[in-house]
Design a protein around this motif. Structure first.
Motif, PDB file in Angstrom:
ATOM      1  N   THR A 126      -4.851  13.399   6.225  1.00 29.32           N
ATOM      2  CA  THR A 126      -3.962  12.237   6.240  1.00 29.32           C
ATOM      3  C   THR A 126      -3.369  12.059   7.633  1.00 29.32           C
ATOM      4  OG1 THR A 126      -1.973  13.503   5.676  1.00 29.32           O
ATOM      5  CG2 THR A 126      -3.341  12.720   3.825  1.00 29.32           C
ATOM      6  N   GLU A 166       0.835  -1.201   0.000  1.00 28.82           N
ATOM      7  CA  GLU A 166       0.000   0.000   0.000  1.00 28.82           C
ATOM      8  C   GLU A 166       0.873   1.256   0.000  1.00 28.82           C
ATOM      9  OE1 GLU A 166      -3.338  -0.091  -0.241  1.00 28.82           O
ATOM     10  OE2 GLU A 166      -3.318  -2.296  -0.217  1.00 28.82           O
ATOM     11  N   LYS A 182      -0.698   4.613   0.036  1.00 25.80           N
ATOM     12  CA  LYS A 182      -1.396   5.776   0.570  1.00 25.80           C
ATOM     13  C   LYS A 182      -0.664   6.262   1.819  1.00 25.80           C
ATOM     14  CE  LYS A 182      -6.023   7.514   1.404  1.00 25.80           C
ATOM     15  NZ  LYS A 182      -7.404   7.347   0.946  1.00 25.80           N
ATOM     16  N   ASP A 183      -0.799   7.551   2.130  1.00 26.09           N
ATOM     17  CA  ASP A 183      -0.069   8.152   3.237  1.00 26.09           C
ATOM     18  C   ASP A 183      -0.232   7.343   4.528  1.00 26.09           C
ATOM     19  OD1 ASP A 183       1.308  10.720   4.360  1.00 26.09           O
ATOM     20  OD2 ASP A 183      -0.390  10.369   5.701  1.00 26.09           O
ATOM     21  N   GLN A 213      -4.128   4.280  -5.915  1.00 25.39           N
ATOM     22  CA  GLN A 213      -3.621   5.646  -5.980  1.00 25.39           C
ATOM     23  C   GLN A 213      -3.275   5.969  -7.440  1.00 25.39           C
ATOM     24  OE1 GLN A 213      -3.654   7.485  -2.811  1.00 25.39           O
ATOM     25  NE2 GLN A 213      -4.948   5.649  -2.707  1.00 25.39           N
ATOM     26  N   GLU A 236      -0.867   3.875  -9.326  1.00 27.63           N
ATOM     27  CA  GLU A 236      -1.200   2.452  -9.449  1.00 27.63           C
ATOM     28  C   GLU A 236      -2.184   2.176 -10.584  1.00 27.63           C
ATOM     29  OE1 GLU A 236      -0.987   0.564  -5.044  1.00 27.63           O
ATOM     30  OE2 GLU A 236      -2.420   2.221  -5.233  1.00 27.63           O
ATOM     31  N   LYS A 275      -6.638  -0.411   0.245  1.00 28.00           N
ATOM     32  CA  LYS A 275      -7.203   0.873  -0.145  1.00 28.00           C
ATOM     33  C   LYS A 275      -7.346   0.990  -1.651  1.00 28.00           C
ATOM     34  CE  LYS A 275      -8.372   3.737   2.021  1.00 28.00           C
ATOM     35  NZ  LYS A 275      -9.767   3.909   2.535  1.00 28.00           N
TER      36      LYS A 275
END
Length: 370
Positions: free
Chosen positions: A281, A8, A10-11, A77, A80, A74
Motif C-alpha cells: 500500500t 474511494e 482503499k488505502d 472493498q 462496500e 477501484k
C-alpha cells in the motif's frame, strides 16, 4: 439515469470516479449524479464544485450506492460489498483474476460488473486502462529511483549517474503502455535503459521513436536472467488483459540479483510478474525479500490522484454517457468493445480469461445479454 459516485476508501486512494467537468456533461445530458461528500476533496474537487456542476451530494456511502449505476475507480472493498444490490451496474477497475474471494462475493451480489481494464476499442486496444498505465509507468521510475536511495533500503545508485560515474541500469519487462512510459521517464533521467518484449514489431516501433538511447531485447528466459543480474532497477509491466500476469521473475532469479536492487512490479494488480511479489500500500509501499527491495503498490496512480482522475474521466465519460443514455443492456449490445468489459453478469462469469484463471464456469456476454 441515477448515477452514484462513492468516495474511494482503499488505502491512500484519492482518485474519484468522475470529475466535476464529467458531472456537468452527465447532468447536461439529463442524468442525475450523486457524489458522496468529500469524494474529491483531497485533489481539489470540493463538494461545492460538484454542486456547481449539477451534482447532488450524498451524505453517506449508502446514499451513493443507492443508484442503479455506480461509477468508481477501484474494486469494492469489504465494507462496500454489502452496499451492492442485485442488477446494479458497477463500472470500475476490478482486476478479479488476482482475487478469487472478491470474485465470489461479487457473484453472490448478482450485479452487472463492467471492468475498465478489459474494455476494448475498435483497434483492440484498452482505452480505459491506457490512461492509468501511462500514469503508472511514469510513477514506476519515480518510485524505483526513490527506493534505490540508501535511506529506503536501496543500493544508493542515482539512476542518471553524474559526470565520471556510470548511470544506473534499468530493465523494463513489457513494451506496452506502462513499459513505454517507464522507458521515457528513465531515459529522461539519463539511465541506461533496456526494454524487453515478445513483439518484434513493437520493439522496432520503439527503436524508431527513441533511437540509440533505448536498448531493446527480445523477451525470453535466458535474456531476462542475463539482464536482471546486471540491473539496479527492474520494472515489471507485462499484461494479459483480464488474466493473471505471467511469472517472468523466479525467486531463484531474485536471489541472484544485486543486493539492495529494486523491483517495481506494476503488474501486481493482476497478481504480479515475480514469484516474490505481494501487494503493498501507499502507507507501507516496500518490503525487502531475498535482499531485493520490492515496490508492489496495487493502486500506484493514486500517488498522483488529481492527474490520474482527470485522465480517467477523459477516457470513461463517453462510456458512462452511453450506459446511462441507452441503458446498460442496450449499451453493451451496441458496443462490442464495451461488451468485452463485462466480467460478471447476475451471478455468472462472462469473461473467458478470468474464468480460465479462476477455474469458474463461464457464459459468453452475448448469451448472457439475451
Amino acid at each position: 439515469m441515477l448515477i452514484g459516485v462513492p468516495r474511494e476508501i482503499k488505502d491512500h486512494e484519492y482518485r474519484v470516479g468522475i470529475t466535476p467537468a464529467g458531472v456537468r456533461a452527465l447532468t447536461d445530458a439529463g442524468h442525475e449524479v450523486w457524489v458522496e461528500t468529500r469524494a474529491g476533496e483531497r485533489i481539489g474537487f470540493s463538494d461545492a464544485l460538484y454542486l456547481a456542476a449539477g451534482a447532488r451530494i450524498a451524505n453517506t456511502a449508502s446514499d451513493a450506492y443507492a443508484c442503479p449505476l455506480i461509477v468508481k475507480v477501484k474494486e469494492p472493498q469489504p465494507s462496500e460489498i454489502p452496499l451492492l444490490r442485485k442488477e446494479q451496474v458497477l463500472f470500475t477497475y476490478l482486476h478479479l483474476a488476482a482475487d478469487p474471494a472478491l470474485t465470489r462475493r461479487l457473484l453472490e451480489s448478482r450485479i452487472i460488473a463492467i471492468a475498465y481494464e478489459t474494455v476494448t476499442d475498435a483497434a483492440g486496444a484498452l482505452p480505459l486502462l491506457t490512461p492509468m498505465s501511462e500514469v503508472a509507468g511514469r510513477i514506476a521510475i519515480q518510485a524505483g529511483a526513490t527506493a534505490l536511495q540508501l535511506a529506503n533500503g536501496g543500493r544508493g545508485v542515482l539512476l542518471g549517474g553524474v559526470p565520471g560515474v556510470a548511470p544506473g541500469k534499468v530493465l523494463i519487462l513489457g513494451a506496452g503502455t506502462v513499459g513505454t512510459h517507464a522507458a521515457r521517464m528513465a531515459l529522461g533521467l539519463g539511465a541506461d535503459v533496456t526494454l524487453m518484449d515478445i513483439s518484434l514489431p513493437r520493439l522496432r516501433h520503439l527503436d524508431d521513436i527513441f533511437g540509440a538511447r533505448l536498448k531493446t531485447r527480445y523477451s525470453e528466459a535466458h535474456a531476462i536472467e542475463e539482464l536482471a543480474y546486471e540491473a539496479d532497477l527492474i520494472v515489471g509491466s507485462v499484461l494479459l488483459p483480464g488474466k493473471r500476469a505471467p511469472k517472468l521473475i523466479s525467486r531463484a532469479l531474485i536471489q541472484r540479483m544485486k543486493p539492495a536492487s529494486v523491483l517495481v512490479d506494476v503488474a501486481i494488480d493482476q497478481g504480479g510478474c515475480a514469484e516474490t511479489s505481494r501487494p503493498t500500500t501507499h502507507s507501507s509501499p516496500t518490503y525487502i525479500e531475498e535482499g531485493v527491495v520490492h515496490y508492489c503498490v496495487a493502486n500506484m496512480p493514486a500517488a498522483c490522484a488529481r492527474t490520474a482522475t482527470q485522465a480517467l474521466t477523459n477516457a470513461t465519460l463517453p462510456y458512462v454517457l452511453a450506459i446511462a443514455g441507452k441503458g446498460w443492456r442496450d449499451a453493451l449490445k451496441a458496443d462490442a468493445g464495451l461488451r468485452k468489459g463485462l466480467n460478471l453478469h447476475l451471478g455468472q462469469v462472462t469473461h473467458a480469461g478470468l474464468a480460465a484463471d479462476l477455474e469458474f464456469p463461464c457464459i459468453s456476454p452475448d448469451i448472457a445479454l439475451e
